[in-house]
Design an enzyme around this catalytic site. Structure first.
Site, PDB file in Angstrom:
ATOM      1  N   HIS A  67       0.849  -1.193   0.000  1.00  0.00           N
ATOM      2  CA  HIS A  67       0.000   0.000   0.000  1.00  0.00           C
ATOM      3  C   HIS A  67       0.884   1.243   0.000  1.00  0.00           C
ATOM      4  O   HIS A  67       2.045   1.195   0.431  1.00  0.00           O
ATOM      5  CB  HIS A  67      -0.898   0.014   1.230  1.00  0.00           C
ATOM      6  CG  HIS A  67      -1.986  -1.011   1.201  1.00  0.00           C
ATOM      7  ND1 HIS A  67      -3.078  -0.947   2.037  1.00  0.00           N
ATOM      8  CD2 HIS A  67      -2.156  -2.126   0.444  1.00  0.00           C
ATOM      9  CE1 HIS A  67      -3.867  -1.969   1.797  1.00  0.00           C
ATOM     10  NE2 HIS A  67      -3.331  -2.710   0.833  1.00  0.00           N
ATOM     11  N   GLU A  69       0.978   3.828   1.923  1.00  0.00           N
ATOM     12  CA  GLU A  69       1.495   4.206   3.243  1.00  0.00           C
ATOM     13  C   GLU A  69       2.677   3.330   3.655  1.00  0.00           C
ATOM     14  O   GLU A  69       3.694   3.834   4.141  1.00  0.00           O
ATOM     15  CB  GLU A  69       0.401   4.073   4.322  1.00  0.00           C
ATOM     16  CG  GLU A  69      -0.830   4.895   4.047  1.00  0.00           C
ATOM     17  CD  GLU A  69      -1.932   4.142   3.317  1.00  0.00           C
ATOM     18  OE1 GLU A  69      -3.108   4.377   3.657  1.00  0.00           O
ATOM     19  OE2 GLU A  69      -1.638   3.341   2.412  1.00  0.00           O
ATOM     20  N   CYS A  97      -6.297   1.799   5.876  1.00  0.00           N
ATOM     21  CA  CYS A  97      -6.891   0.561   6.380  1.00  0.00           C
ATOM     22  C   CYS A  97      -6.230   0.217   7.725  1.00  0.00           C
ATOM     23  O   CYS A  97      -5.311   0.903   8.175  1.00  0.00           O
ATOM     24  CB  CYS A  97      -6.668  -0.568   5.380  1.00  0.00           C
ATOM     25  SG  CYS A  97      -4.927  -1.058   5.193  1.00  0.00           S
ATOM     26  N   CYS A 100      -2.352  -0.403   7.518  1.00  0.00           N
ATOM     27  CA  CYS A 100      -1.585   0.831   7.386  1.00  0.00           C
ATOM     28  C   CYS A 100      -1.662   1.677   8.652  1.00  0.00           C
ATOM     29  O   CYS A 100      -0.665   2.295   9.052  1.00  0.00           O
ATOM     30  CB  CYS A 100      -2.052   1.610   6.168  1.00  0.00           C
ATOM     31  SG  CYS A 100      -1.662   0.752   4.617  1.00  0.00           S
TER      32      CYS A 100
END
Length: 164
Positions: A67, A69, A97, A100
């Protein structure tokens, strides 16, 4: 703990700065879009300097944890030669999410700024208030709505292009 008073002028300056940094995160999201990845971008800032930029790379890396992040945290950690990103801020175009959010806590990021809400998996305000959990050993300040419409529209455009 005492009350910290911030003048309206300083709030306005911080808001403008956050919008400028979110614009950089949006540039990263557009890179993801162009590579047919879910268009989420992230940057990390320390002392007003961008130290890391990244975007979603789940498909291209064949890695579910890639992801925006997580990628940005990895880059910043390598740059600072430290897994703790003390006094750093993260800007993300979409509400993080749970995975993260936990990485943001573990990295000891100071502030999280995000754009669009994620009603299905957003762990900050949408489906959970993870960063407000009393059991966490680090507090991350957070706020949302920075370039929200731009972030949401990019995501909508991406997913619309996937429908037949």
């Amino acid at each position: 703990m005492g009350i910290i008073l911030i003048s309206f002028e300083n709030c306005h300056q911080m808001s403008n700065l956050a919008i400028d940094f979110m614009s950089l995160a949006l540039e990263q999201a557009r890179k993801a879009y162009d590579l047919d990845e879910v268009p989420v971008g992230s940057i990390i800032v320390k002392n007003g300097e961008v130290i890391s930029v990244s975007f979603n790379q789940v498909i291209s890396q064949n890695l579910v944890t890639s992801h925006a992040e997580i990628n940005a945290i990895q880059i910043a950690s390598k740059k600072l030669n430290n897994y703790r990103l003390v006094n750093c801020d993260i800007y993300v175009t979409l509400e993080p999410c749970h995975m993260c959010a936990k990485a943001i806590v573990d990295a000891r990021l100071k502030n999280l700024f995000f754009g669009a809400l994620e009603p299905k998996t957003g762990a900050i305000v949408s489906i959970d208030r993870f960063l407000d959990a009393s059991h966490l050993n680090h507090r991350v300040n957070y706020s949302s709505g920075y370039r929200e419409a731009d972030s949401a529209n990019l995501l909508k455009s991406f997913f619309k292009s996937k429908r037949y």
